[in-house]
Design a protein around this motif. Structure first.
Motif, PDB file in Angstrom:
ATOM      1  N   PHE A 150       0.830  -1.209   0.000  1.00 14.00           N
ATOM      2  CA  PHE A 150       0.000   0.000   0.000  1.00 14.00           C
ATOM      3  C   PHE A 150       0.867   1.263   0.000  1.00 14.00           C
ATOM      4  O   PHE A 150       0.615   2.207   0.749  1.00 14.00           O
ATOM      5  CB  PHE A 150      -0.945  -0.006   1.205  1.00 14.00           C
ATOM      6  CG  PHE A 150      -1.919  -1.159   1.203  1.00 14.00           C
ATOM      7  CD1 PHE A 150      -2.839  -1.304   0.179  1.00 14.00           C
ATOM      8  CD2 PHE A 150      -1.901  -2.101   2.206  1.00 14.00           C
ATOM      9  CE1 PHE A 150      -3.731  -2.361   0.156  1.00 14.00           C
ATOM     10  CE2 PHE A 150      -2.793  -3.169   2.197  1.00 14.00           C
ATOM     11  CZ  PHE A 150      -3.710  -3.300   1.174  1.00 14.00           C
ATOM     12  N   SER A 151       1.868   1.285  -0.859  1.00 15.50           N
ATOM     13  CA  SER A 151       2.839   2.383  -0.828  1.00 15.50           C
ATOM     14  C   SER A 151       2.740   3.329  -2.019  1.00 15.50           C
ATOM     15  O   SER A 151       3.624   4.154  -2.227  1.00 15.50           O
ATOM     16  CB  SER A 151       4.261   1.801  -0.780  1.00 15.50           C
ATOM     17  OG  SER A 151       4.528   1.048  -1.953  1.00 15.50           O
ATOM     18  N   TRP A 152       1.651   3.246  -2.802  1.00 17.70           N
ATOM     19  CA  TRP A 152       1.581   4.055  -4.024  1.00 17.70           C
ATOM     20  C   TRP A 152       1.717   5.541  -3.723  1.00 17.70           C
ATOM     21  O   TRP A 152       2.455   6.273  -4.396  1.00 17.70           O
ATOM     22  CB  TRP A 152       0.261   3.750  -4.734  1.00 17.70           C
ATOM     23  CG  TRP A 152       0.178   4.242  -6.161  1.00 17.70           C
ATOM     24  CD1 TRP A 152       0.978   5.156  -6.784  1.00 17.70           C
ATOM     25  CD2 TRP A 152      -0.763   3.813  -7.156  1.00 17.70           C
ATOM     26  NE1 TRP A 152       0.594   5.330  -8.095  1.00 17.70           N
ATOM     27  CE2 TRP A 152      -0.476   4.516  -8.347  1.00 17.70           C
ATOM     28  CE3 TRP A 152      -1.826   2.922  -7.159  1.00 17.70           C
ATOM     29  CZ2 TRP A 152      -1.221   4.354  -9.516  1.00 17.70           C
ATOM     30  CZ3 TRP A 152      -2.559   2.753  -8.319  1.00 17.70           C
ATOM     31  CH2 TRP A 152      -2.261   3.458  -9.479  1.00 17.70           C
ATOM     32  N   SER A 153       1.026   6.027  -2.713  1.00 17.74           N
ATOM     33  CA  SER A 153       1.078   7.469  -2.442  1.00 17.74           C
ATOM     34  C   SER A 153       2.447   7.917  -1.940  1.00 17.74           C
ATOM     35  O   SER A 153       2.777   9.106  -2.001  1.00 17.74           O
ATOM     36  CB  SER A 153       0.008   7.851  -1.412  1.00 17.74           C
ATOM     37  OG  SER A 153       0.221   7.206  -0.177  1.00 17.74           O
ATOM     38  N   ARG A 154       3.272   6.979  -1.443  1.00 18.19           N
ATOM     39  CA  ARG A 154       4.633   7.295  -1.028  1.00 18.19           C
ATOM     40  C   ARG A 154       5.576   7.380  -2.225  1.00 18.19           C
ATOM     41  O   ARG A 154       6.380   8.298  -2.317  1.00 18.19           O
ATOM     42  CB  ARG A 154       5.141   6.224  -0.057  1.00 18.19           C
ATOM     43  CG  ARG A 154       4.728   6.453   1.380  1.00 18.19           C
ATOM     44  CD  ARG A 154       5.665   7.442   2.050  1.00 18.19           C
ATOM     45  NE  ARG A 154       5.437   7.485   3.488  1.00 18.19           N
ATOM     46  CZ  ARG A 154       6.259   8.079   4.339  1.00 18.19           C
ATOM     47  NH1 ARG A 154       7.361   8.664   3.885  1.00 18.19           N
ATOM     48  NH2 ARG A 154       5.987   8.102   5.624  1.00 18.19           N
ATOM     49  N   ILE A 155       5.489   6.381  -3.111  1.00 14.04           N
ATOM     50  CA  ILE A 155       6.464   6.347  -4.197  1.00 14.04           C
ATOM     51  C   ILE A 155       6.060   7.244  -5.363  1.00 14.04           C
ATOM     52  O   ILE A 155       6.905   7.620  -6.170  1.00 14.04           O
ATOM     53  CB  ILE A 155       6.716   4.906  -4.688  1.00 14.04           C
ATOM     54  CG1 ILE A 155       5.465   4.287  -5.287  1.00 14.04           C
ATOM     55  CG2 ILE A 155       7.245   4.045  -3.560  1.00 14.04           C
ATOM     56  CD1 ILE A 155       5.680   2.885  -5.836  1.00 14.04           C
ATOM     57  N   GLN A 156       4.763   7.608  -5.447  1.00 12.05           N
ATOM     58  CA  GLN A 156       4.321   8.551  -6.473  1.00 12.05           C
ATOM     59  C   GLN A 156       3.403   9.566  -5.795  1.00 12.05           C
ATOM     60  O   GLN A 156       2.180   9.514  -5.930  1.00 12.05           O
ATOM     61  CB  GLN A 156       3.601   7.844  -7.620  1.00 12.05           C
ATOM     62  CG  GLN A 156       3.377   8.756  -8.825  1.00 12.05           C
ATOM     63  CD  GLN A 156       2.610   8.067  -9.946  1.00 12.05           C
ATOM     64  OE1 GLN A 156       1.999   7.019  -9.758  1.00 12.05           O
ATOM     65  NE2 GLN A 156       2.622   8.674 -11.141  1.00 12.05           N
ATOM     66  N   PRO A 157       3.989  10.522  -5.083  1.00  7.96           N
ATOM     67  CA  PRO A 157       3.164  11.471  -4.319  1.00  7.96           C
ATOM     68  C   PRO A 157       2.325  12.401  -5.193  1.00  7.96           C
ATOM     69  O   PRO A 157       1.288  12.895  -4.745  1.00  7.96           O
ATOM     70  CB  PRO A 157       4.188  12.251  -3.495  1.00  7.96           C
ATOM     71  CG  PRO A 157       5.481  12.088  -4.234  1.00  7.96           C
ATOM     72  CD  PRO A 157       5.424  10.744  -4.873  1.00  7.96           C
ATOM     73  N   ARG A 158       2.777  12.619  -6.428  1.00  9.45           N
ATOM     74  CA  ARG A 158       2.034  13.444  -7.387  1.00  9.45           C
ATOM     75  C   ARG A 158       2.193  12.803  -8.767  1.00  9.45           C
ATOM     76  O   ARG A 158       3.162  12.077  -9.008  1.00  9.45           O
ATOM     77  CB  ARG A 158       2.566  14.891  -7.437  1.00  9.45           C
ATOM     78  CG  ARG A 158       2.570  15.640  -6.131  1.00  9.45           C
ATOM     79  CD  ARG A 158       1.184  15.812  -5.539  1.00  9.45           C
ATOM     80  NE  ARG A 158       0.260  16.448  -6.469  1.00  9.45           N
ATOM     81  CZ  ARG A 158      -1.074  16.352  -6.370  1.00  9.45           C
ATOM     82  NH1 ARG A 158      -1.607  15.624  -5.400  1.00  9.45           N
ATOM     83  NH2 ARG A 158      -1.848  16.966  -7.235  1.00  9.45           N
ATOM     84  N   PRO A 159       1.309  13.085  -9.693  1.00  5.69           N
ATOM     85  CA  PRO A 159       1.477  12.543 -11.044  1.00  5.69           C
ATOM     86  C   PRO A 159       2.829  12.942 -11.635  1.00  5.69           C
ATOM     87  O   PRO A 159       3.210  14.120 -11.598  1.00  5.69           O
ATOM     88  CB  PRO A 159       0.323  13.183 -11.823  1.00  5.69           C
ATOM     89  CG  PRO A 159      -0.686  13.559 -10.788  1.00  5.69           C
ATOM     90  CD  PRO A 159       0.084  13.912  -9.563  1.00  5.69           C
ATOM     91  N   GLY A 160       3.576  11.975 -12.121  1.00  7.31           N
ATOM     92  CA  GLY A 160       4.865  12.246 -12.732  1.00  7.31           C
ATOM     93  C   GLY A 160       5.997  12.466 -11.757  1.00  7.31           C
ATOM     94  O   GLY A 160       7.140  12.681 -12.173  1.00  7.31           O
ATOM     95  N   THR A 161       5.730  12.417 -10.456  1.00  2.45           N
ATOM     96  CA  THR A 161       6.755  12.631  -9.440  1.00  2.45           C
ATOM     97  C   THR A 161       7.013  11.319  -8.700  1.00  2.45           C
ATOM     98  O   THR A 161       6.083  10.692  -8.192  1.00  2.45           O
ATOM     99  CB  THR A 161       6.307  13.704  -8.425  1.00  2.45           C
ATOM    100  OG1 THR A 161       6.052  14.930  -9.123  1.00  2.45           O
ATOM    101  CG2 THR A 161       7.378  13.933  -7.362  1.00  2.45           C
ATOM    102  N   TRP A 162       8.288  10.931  -8.643  1.00  5.94           N
ATOM    103  CA  TRP A 162       8.642   9.664  -8.023  1.00  5.94           C
ATOM    104  C   TRP A 162       9.569   9.894  -6.837  1.00  5.94           C
ATOM    105  O   TRP A 162      10.491  10.700  -6.910  1.00  5.94           O
ATOM    106  CB  TRP A 162       9.325   8.733  -9.040  1.00  5.94           C
ATOM    107  CG  TRP A 162       8.459   8.487 -10.243  1.00  5.94           C
ATOM    108  CD1 TRP A 162       8.541   9.114 -11.448  1.00  5.94           C
ATOM    109  CD2 TRP A 162       7.370   7.575 -10.336  1.00  5.94           C
ATOM    110  NE1 TRP A 162       7.577   8.650 -12.306  1.00  5.94           N
ATOM    111  CE2 TRP A 162       6.839   7.695 -11.644  1.00  5.94           C
ATOM    112  CE3 TRP A 162       6.790   6.664  -9.459  1.00  5.94           C
ATOM    113  CZ2 TRP A 162       5.760   6.937 -12.081  1.00  5.94           C
ATOM    114  CZ3 TRP A 162       5.726   5.906  -9.905  1.00  5.94           C
ATOM    115  CH2 TRP A 162       5.209   6.047 -11.197  1.00  5.94           C
TER     116      TRP A 162
END
Length: 680
Positions: free
Chosen positions: A55-67
């Motif tokens: 459940f780490s999507w919001s951590r590794i991609q906090p914004r569209p296009g930002t990793w």
């Protein structure tokens, strides 16, 4: 001489040096200083594999296009430094807030038209192109970055497909459903025939007229609804395959899995998902309301082995103690977690993992138990976690051996879906109730069974049990008939053989396509009222259901009582046996008592030649794994009494060696037998 390629899970265990042991690890919930303590305690507990990133999507991609890979980079390196391997998950089961904010129409819609809000997990429509694009992007980025990381030994696709969003009824799903129907039926005439659309003037003249089976004024079309279950399962399977294709292309050589839910979630076809995995893994949680939940656990472990086609499988999640999502979350008693784990191992698992490593402080699952509980290392749970880790490390030689069974039990998600649609003769007839009744009869008789789908190769089984085959194709019925004619022995539960794959009644009345092999006809189905029971000629009580059976070659084994207690089918056959070719077929026309089913299993065993795994007292579970000239007898004592079981071999786990295995109340033992016993 060439040797067969080892199963991927066998390869992982060889790399780990033992059976896989660990659980979900969610370091994003904790500050970095806790991570060092985590890996130290993992090593102390014997943990060698953790699932990371579910459940780490919001951590590794906090914004569209930002990793942002900083956390994952650090934790992967830390785990590898301490000798802990990783099952790295794609985080696609929980899209981040920015996704649902940008794509509000990608949120799922209920059958009543309510679009569900964000704030939980699996808040997406499986057919929405925006979700597919975003999910593919995060999987691509993850696999590109970590394909060569030495900690990663397994890819974990998504999480619990279909647990919360299997059935979406939005317009996007409607369009995808129409495309799926075009592929399945080619022309509208075939669809109209399959769904019986001349009933209630539903005949379709254009594909665009078809919508999902949303809530409507009366009963929904059952053929349409059944196909919507199939479409919805396939829509999620398409997402699994899309992620798997990316992982295999970008990270070749690393096997992949997804955690399936067995009987916990009926909305996806587990066999289809299992076939798309390199390693089959499952989650299992005890039903807290059931004091005999260990039998349900055994059923699900056998189902996992069935989904894995008999090969090794992985227990991806179970609990050290209580869960958080049942009405009353009962804590496990001392020793229960160990018994649960050994039962999964006995029935074919080659790894034991938990949800989760460290118990959460916040969020919806903070009251779900973990390997490291809120109480820390001074707790009973921690002591049991360490003991289990040591025990599993000593049982590494079991890995790769197989469970052998002389009996098969037929299990089918499509039948489950069809039986529990609207407008059946009795809404109280539930698929899992039938499966559990018959499985318990096998379990209490000490008989191990393989769980397989209809249409499987049954030739090696001495007997086949089919608790519920409401939906059965002519092809699969012919397959069962040939099995019996060739010398097999078949036992079938009530209301079976009735409809085809489209929920259309087979011509000629019940039991439809099983009339020949069962040697009978059903004149009428007679569901019973709530609380109503009927008496059988063996003195037992039966419930839920009765049938007016007309023998056509079969013999009557038990009757409904001839008095008023016999109910609406009084005096008629309740249990029948039919000799067909070299074999026999039994039929039970009611929901029989546990004792009656157990007697039937034992009678079937006497005729078919299968026996209990071992001579053990009632309440002691015995399962055998065998391979490479060795066999291992697992013994699990579910009683409150110490028992001694005579064994021929060396006790390698659970109690001291002696003239037998002395197993304390609630204890376990594993015996390495002198030679693999010949199957009877």
């Amino acid at each position: 001489m060439t040797h067969p390629r080892p199963h991927p899970l066998t390869g992982i265990n060889r790399r780990l040096g033992s059976l896989a042991y660990g659980g979900d690890y969610n370091p994003e919930q904790w500050p970095p200083e806790v991570w060092q303590e985590d890996v130290r305690l993992m090593r102390e507990a014997g943990v060698n594999l953790v699932t990371l990133g579910v459940f780490s999507w919001s951590r590794i991609q906090p914004r569209p296009g930002t990793w942002d890979w900083s956390l994952t980079d650090t934790v992967l390196d830390l785990l590898h430094e301490h000798g802990i391997a990783v099952d790295l998950a794609t985080p696609t089961a929980a899209p981040p807030p920015w996704f649902t904010h940008q794509h509000p129409d990608a949120r799922p819609v209920t059958a009543s038209g309510t679009r569900l809000a964000p704030g939980s997990r699996q808040v997406f429509c499986p057919s929405h192109p925006a979700y597919a694009e975003a999910a593919d992007a995060v999987v691509t980025a993850l696999a590109t970055r970590y394909a060569g990381h030495p900690a990663v030994v397994l890819w974990h696709v998504h999480n619990e497909f279909g647990n919360h969003n299997a059935l979406c009824y939005c317009d996007t799903s409607a369009a995808a459903f129409r495309d799926w129907l075009r592929d399945r039926y080619t022309c509208l005439d075939a669809l109209n025939d399959a769904w019986g659309t001349d009933f209630w003037s539903q005949r379709y003249g254009d594909w665009e007229e078809i919508e999902p089976p949303r809530e409507t004024t009366a009963f929904r079309n059952p053929g349409q609804e059944l196909d919507y279950h199939r479409f919805s399962s396939d829509a999620l399977l398409a997402r699994h395959r899309a992620e798997a294709a990316l992982l295999r292309r970008l990270s070749p050589g690393i096997p992949l899995t997804t955690n399936l839910l067995g009987t916990l979630e009926p909305k996806v076809d587990g066999y289809a998902f299992a076939a798309a995995c390199d390693v089959v893994s499952v989650d299992h949680y005890l039903p807290a309301h059931d004091p005999r939940g260990h039998i349900d656990l055994a059923l699900n472990a056998d189902l996992a082995r069935g989904m894995a086609a008999g090969r090794p499988w992985l227990l991806m999640e179970h609990s050290t103690s209580a869960v958080n999502w049942q009405p009353v979350n009962v804590a496990k008693q001392p020793g229960e977690m160990h018994r649960n784990s050994l039962t999964h191992l006995a029935r074919g698992a080659d790894g034991i993992l938990f949800f989760q490593w460290r118990q959460s402080r916040a969020g919806a699952e903070k009251w779900h138990s973990a390997m490291l509980s809120h109480a820390g290392t001074g707790s009973r749970i921690w002591r049991e976690v360490r003991a289990l880790g040591a025990g599993l490390a000593a049982l590494g030689e079991v890995a790769g051996t197989r469970v052998e069974a002389d009996v098969a039990l037929l299990f089918d998600w499509h039948t489950w879906w069809a039986l529990e649609l609207q407008a059946r003769p009795s809404s109280r007839m539930r698929y899992l109730d039938a499966v559990r009744d018959w499985y318990e009869a096998l379990w209490t008789s000490g008989v191990t069974c393989d769980i397989v789908p209809p249409g499987s190769d049954l030739t090696r089984y001495k007997a086949v049990v089919a608790p519920s085959l409401y939906l059965l194709s002519e092809q699969d019925a012919a397959h069962l008939t040939r099995y019996v004619h060739g010398g097999g022995h078949l036992a079938v539960g009530c209301f079976s053989g009735v409809v085809d794959a489209h929920d259309r009644v087979h011509p000629g009345g019940g039991p439809g396509v099983l009339r020949e092999v069962l040697g009978l006809a059903v004149d009428e189905y007679l569901p019973l009222r709530d609380g109503e029971t009927v008496r059988l000629s063996d003195g037992s009580a039966a419930g839920l259901w009765a049938e007016r059976v007309e023998p056509r070659g079969c013999e009557t084994v038990l009757r409904f009582a001839k008095t008023a207690e016999g109910g609406p089918a009084r005096g008629g056959p309740a249990v029948t046996r039919h000799s067909h070719g070299a074999g026999s077929a039994w039929y039970v026309a009611t929901r029989a008592s546990a004792g009656t089913l157990r007697d039937l299993v034992r009678g079937l065993g006497g005729e078919a030649g299968f026996r209990p795994v071992a001579d053990v007292p009632e309440g002691v579970e015995a399962v055998r794994r065998a391979g490479d000239g060795h066999s291992y007898l697992f013994l699990v004592n579910h009683t409150d009494t110490d028992v001694t079981v005579p064994v021929g071999g060396t006790v390698i786990h659970g109690c001291a060696a002696g003239p037998g295995a002395a197993i304390p109340a609630g204890g376990t033992a594993v015996v390495r037998e002198e030679a693999a016993p010949r199957r009877s």
